[in-house]
Scaffold this active site. Structure first.
Site, PDB file in Angstrom:
ATOM      1  N   ASP A  16      17.348  18.924 100.014  1.00 29.00           N
ATOM      2  CA  ASP A  16      16.746  19.748 101.060  1.00 29.00           C
ATOM      3  C   ASP A  16      16.938  19.156 102.453  1.00 29.00           C
ATOM      4  OD1 ASP A  16      15.124  17.530 101.023  1.00 29.00           O
ATOM      5  OD2 ASP A  16      13.349  18.567 100.259  1.00 29.00           O
ATOM      6  N   GLU A  38      19.231  20.798  92.630  1.00 27.31           N
ATOM      7  CA  GLU A  38      17.811  20.660  92.960  1.00 27.31           C
ATOM      8  C   GLU A  38      17.318  21.925  93.654  1.00 27.31           C
ATOM      9  OE1 GLU A  38      15.644  16.619  94.095  1.00 27.31           O
ATOM     10  OE2 GLU A  38      15.913  17.863  95.894  1.00 27.31           O
ATOM     11  N   GLU A  52      11.814  21.199 105.206  1.00 30.37           N
ATOM     12  CA  GLU A  52      12.538  21.226 103.935  1.00 30.37           C
ATOM     13  C   GLU A  52      12.328  22.515 103.131  1.00 30.37           C
ATOM     14  OE1 GLU A  52      12.158  16.933 105.110  1.00 30.37           O
ATOM     15  OE2 GLU A  52      10.833  18.686 105.102  1.00 30.37           O
ATOM     16  N   HIS A 122       5.916   8.846 105.025  1.00 29.80           N
ATOM     17  CA  HIS A 122       6.939   9.213 105.998  1.00 29.80           C
ATOM     18  C   HIS A 122       6.914  10.681 106.403  1.00 29.80           C
ATOM     19  CE1 HIS A 122       8.877  10.726 102.346  1.00 29.80           C
ATOM     20  NE2 HIS A 122       9.647  11.461 103.122  1.00 29.80           N
ATOM     21  N   ARG A 124       6.812  14.246 107.944  1.00 31.61           N
ATOM     22  CA  ARG A 124       6.655  14.680 109.336  1.00 31.61           C
ATOM     23  C   ARG A 124       5.275  15.282 109.576  1.00 31.61           C
ATOM     24  NH1 ARG A 124      11.896  16.130 107.994  1.00 31.61           N
ATOM     25  NH2 ARG A 124      13.555  15.481 109.417  1.00 31.61           N
ATOM     26  N   HIS A 152       5.181   0.433 102.334  1.00 33.14           N
ATOM     27  CA  HIS A 152       6.589   0.631 102.686  1.00 33.14           C
ATOM     28  C   HIS A 152       6.685   1.881 103.552  1.00 33.14           C
ATOM     29  CE1 HIS A 152      10.800   2.078 102.024  1.00 33.14           C
ATOM     30  NE2 HIS A 152      11.030   0.809 102.233  1.00 33.14           N
TER      31      HIS A 152
END
Length: 289
Positions: A16, A38, A52, A122, A124, A152
């Protein structure tokens, strides 16, 4: 312009990303058949995940071949009445995980018996207030529970998370690491808090309980399998769900079974066989024409 000067018989895109959408649009414009690996993942909300969700929908609307990882993803495509041929194959991400797992070093002896919690973030839609809420949850849990956090963050949010958590007790912030290293840390965790799509597939396959820090997910199969819970980015919800799992070994054990709702490791094999058959049939039709 290779797509125009020497056009391929098929253009394959995966996932995506903006590059997947760009390649697919180029293929559509050049009249080249497109296959989407996918396909069919949906939250049915164009803003979650953004952008996405709309990338996938745009690719799937005109793709010739659609490789859905699960029956639910295929059902989404049938509801949308896409024009392409739908195949359920599993996700190639699980193929990659199982191959990578065999090359991971054996787990090392742990210096501490404290539960180890891996956090990745992460998305957005979490930038700003969502990340601050996640950081607040980590700090609160670290204050009230004897745990070891390994965080992470994506490079785009690394600075914010170091500002928020750089001095927090019991929290280690990692530099960006590769897939193998992240899989090793995921395998060795007792619990993972993440907003990652890939980890939503990898954690159940490795038997690691997962709390999904999103309001909606395009991968609900992990929740249905009992391996994951959707907790959003509300600080108190994250704290409550984490504390409940830490305090209840039976609940944590129930989420620690290795399950494979997203594939059995043979998705690439199935996808390749379908593509070979499709190319053969296309060639035969050309000869007959």
């Amino acid at each position: 312009m290779p797509l125009l000067n020497d056009p391929p018989d098929l253009l394959i895109v995966q996932g995506d990303t903006s590059s997947a959408l760009g390649a697919a649009l180029a293929g559509f414009a050049a009249g080249i058949p497109v296959a989407h690996v996918e396909a069919g993942l949906r939250t049915h909300d164009p803003l979650l995940p953004w952008p996405e969700e709309e990338y996938r929908t745009a690719i799937d609307a005109n793709a010739e071949l659609l490789f859905a990882p699960t029956d639910l993803a295929a059902a989404n495509l049938h509801v949308e009445q896409v024009q392409g041929k739908i195949h359920v194959t599993g996700n190639t991400g699980i193929d990659a995980l199982l191959e990578a797992e065999s090359s991971l070093p054996a787990p090392s002896l742990r210096e501490s018996t404290r539960p180890r919690i891996l956090v990745t973030c992460h998305r957005r839609e979490s930038w700003g207030g969502g990340l601050e809420a996640i950081a607040d949850a980590v700090m609160e849990i670290a204050t009230i529970a004897d745990v070891e956090f390994v965080l992470h963050p994506n490079p785009f949010v690394d600075g914010d998370m170091r500002r928020l958590l750089g001095k927090a007790r019991g929290v280690t912030l990692l530099p960006p690491c590769g897939h193998l290293e992240l899989l090793r840390r995921l395998r060795d965790a007792d619990l993972v808090l993440s907003d990652s799509g890939g980890i939503q597939e990898e954690a159940p396959a490795l038997g690691i309980p997962l709390l999904i820090m999103r309001d909606k997910t395009e991968r609900p199969e992990g929740i249905a399998a009992g391996s994951a819970r959707l907790v959003g980015t509300d600080t108190q919800r994250i704290v409550s769900e984490t504390r409940q799992l830490l305090a209840d070994p039976r609940a944590r054990a129930a989420m620690s079974r290795r399950v494979f709702p997203f594939g059995d490791g043979r998705a690439a094999e199935r996808t390749a066989a379908i593509i070979v058959r499709w190319l053969s049939e296309r060639s035969r039709r050309r000869v007959l024409a």
